[in-house]
Design an enzyme around this catalytic site. Structure first.
Site, short mmCIF file in Angstrom:
data_model
loop_
_atom_site.label_atom_id
_atom_site.label_comp_id
_atom_site.label_asym_id
_atom_site.label_seq_id
_atom_site.Cartn_x
_atom_site.Cartn_y
_atom_site.Cartn_z
N HIS A 106 -13.52 139.03 13.11
CA HIS A 106 -14.92 138.75 13.39
C HIS A 106 -15.68 140.04 13.67
O HIS A 106 -15.12 140.98 14.25
CB HIS A 106 -15.04 137.80 14.58
CG HIS A 106 -14.25 136.55 14.41
ND1 HIS A 106 -14.43 135.70 13.34
CD2 HIS A 106 -13.26 136.00 15.16
CE1 HIS A 106 -13.59 134.68 13.45
NE2 HIS A 106 -12.87 134.85 14.54
N HIS A 278 -6.36 138.33 13.13
CA HIS A 278 -5.54 137.26 13.69
C HIS A 278 -5.46 136.09 12.72
O HIS A 278 -6.25 135.98 11.78
CB HIS A 278 -6.13 136.79 15.03
CG HIS A 278 -7.52 136.25 14.93
ND1 HIS A 278 -8.63 137.05 14.88
CD2 HIS A 278 -7.98 134.96 14.86
CE1 HIS A 278 -9.72 136.31 14.80
NE2 HIS A 278 -9.36 135.03 14.77
N ARG A 297 -12.47 137.20 5.93
CA ARG A 297 -11.09 136.79 5.68
C ARG A 297 -10.28 137.92 5.06
O ARG A 297 -10.81 138.74 4.32
CB ARG A 297 -11.07 135.55 4.78
CG ARG A 297 -11.68 134.34 5.47
CD ARG A 297 -11.70 133.11 4.59
NE ARG A 297 -12.22 131.97 5.34
CZ ARG A 297 -13.51 131.70 5.50
NH1 ARG A 297 -14.43 132.48 4.92
NH2 ARG A 297 -13.89 130.66 6.20
#
Length: 423
Positions: A106, A278, A297
């Site tokens: 993010h 993650h 992604r």
């Protein structure tokens, strides 16, 4: 206070039973991945407003983001509006992963604002598959495990990853198999004395994908399933095999060996700042985040992967797993405070006859009951919530106390989210 109806996201990786079992309702028959509780404009909860005279004329139901927009200071509090704007700054999700989610990261607040403005100026449709930034907000988050929860979380030290690939190289040698050329190159990358540079080089080599990564992955998988020793790396290499079953040859399969492989027991939590690579692998948990849907992604997905933008977003520092301990504020209440101003999570467990617990509320809050029933009271009234029910608690109605229900035969368990500002 407003009881809520919430949106269930049926992503393919979701469990078909876990959320229904937690909330005590029949399963839908399809995957149930995420229950969104909040006011994110993509899937806002619906507030039941039939007893609210201020909201009269809305048919007794209104989208929570629209309700808040009527009077942000009343619903959110002046301090929250001043810091985060006229929107609920957090989003609560019940997340149930039966299969791995995509490897992801993010952005920071600055990266989100710049990326969103850039794509808006370029006219990229917000629903386009190639869109990176759905909004202009960052998305720090945390996950609280309700069951055993498996995940990949942040870079491990380069030396540890190098040891795993060196072990694989030895396995090929002992078996008399041809060593995939990718492994010596990764060993060279990870041997660089500057650790961020080493991790960047190894990650960049893998995320580039191509035939050499796919072939090396296939060779490693063949060696492992034919009986190559996993040595001290059983969890990591078993994860490689299981990820490859879902996403054969995907770069994320071997990228997993650069990351911390963690297993959370029920009641444990981790937080995930911007830049942390993650992937959630399996389990049921309470996920809390800033109100954003910005995801870059990096594999384990058929969706769009923007490699240049991804590499700009990742923090290539090795770090320990960012575990988050609880602060026990009083009997029956634990508060999890990640280093983010947008949110904190409270776990409230009440046994029959227990004293009421005051919520540590700064601004607005949302609450969901996952066991038993509770009674909420505030200066403006009270509200009973049964198992599976949730509610929005306006800032103007604080303080709110959580009571055990008279005559209950078992404990009640609820989770509440409010801002991370001081109450």
């Amino acid at each position: 206070m407003y009881e809520l109806e919430n949106v269930l996201r049926p992503y393919a990786w979701g469990s078909t039973t876990a959320i229904a079992g937690l909330l005590g309702r029949p399963a839908s028959g399809g995957p149930e991945a995420e229950l969104w509780i909040g006011a994110h404009p993509d899937s806002p909860s619906t507030a039941l407003t039939s007893t609210d005279g201020v909201a009269a004329g809305d048919g007794g139901r209104q989208a929570l983001d629209a309700l808040i927009a009527r009077d942000p200071e009343h619903y959110l509090g002046g301090e929250s509006v001043a810091e985060f704007g006229p929107r609920l700054p957090f989003l609560l999700k019940v997340l149930a992963a039966e299969r791995p989610l995509s490897l992801q990261v993010h952005p920071t607040q600055d990266q989100a604002r710049a990326g969103f403005a850039r794509e808006e100026a370029a006219g990229v449709d917000r629903g386009a598959a190639t869109r990176n930034y759905k909004d202009d907000n960052h998305k720090p988050e945390m996950i609280f495990a309700l069951t055993r929860f498996e995940a990949l979380c942040g870079f491990r030290p380069a030396a540890e990853s190098r040891a795993v690939f060196r072990h694989l190289a030895e396995c090929f040698g002992l078996a008399g198999l041809e060593l995939p050329p990718l492994i010596p190159r990764l060993l060279e990358d990870l041997a660089q004395p500057d650790e961020p540079a080493a991790l960047h080089a190894a990650f960049g080599r893998l995320i580039a994908g191509g035939e050499n990564v796919a072939q090396a992955t296939a060779s490693i998988i063949a060696a492992l399933v034919s009986g190559a020793s996993t040595g001290a790396y059983t969890a990591e290499l078993s994860t490689v095999v299981s990820l490859n079953e879902e996403y054969p040859g995907d770069p994320g399969v071997l990228i997993s060996l650069l990351l911390n492989r963690i297993s959370l027991a029920p009641g444990e939590a981790v937080y995930l700042p911007a830049g942390n690579v993650h992937a959630y692998l399996r389990g049921l948990g309470i996920e809390v985040m800033a109100s954003s849907d910005n995801v870059l992604r990096g594999g384990l997905t058929p969706k769009f992967v923007d490699v240049p933008e991804l590499l700009k977003t990742i923090g290539f520092e090795a770090a320990g797993v960012p575990r988050l301990g609880a602060e026990s504020t009083m009997l029956g209440q634990e508060v999890f405070r990640p280093p983010f101003r947008e949110f904190q999570l409270q776990r409230v467990q009440l046994f029959p006859g227990a004293e009421p617990v005051p919520l540590a509320q700064a601004g607005a809050a949302v609450i969901i009951v996952v066991s038993g029933a509770v009674m909420l009271d505030s200066p403006k009234g009270d509200l009973r919530l049964e198992r599976g029910a949730s509610a929005f608690l306006p800032a103007a109605e604080a303080p709110v106390n959580v009571h055990a229900v008279a005559g209950a035969t078992g404990p009640a368990l609820a989770f509440a989210v409010t801002t991370g500002m001081k109450a």
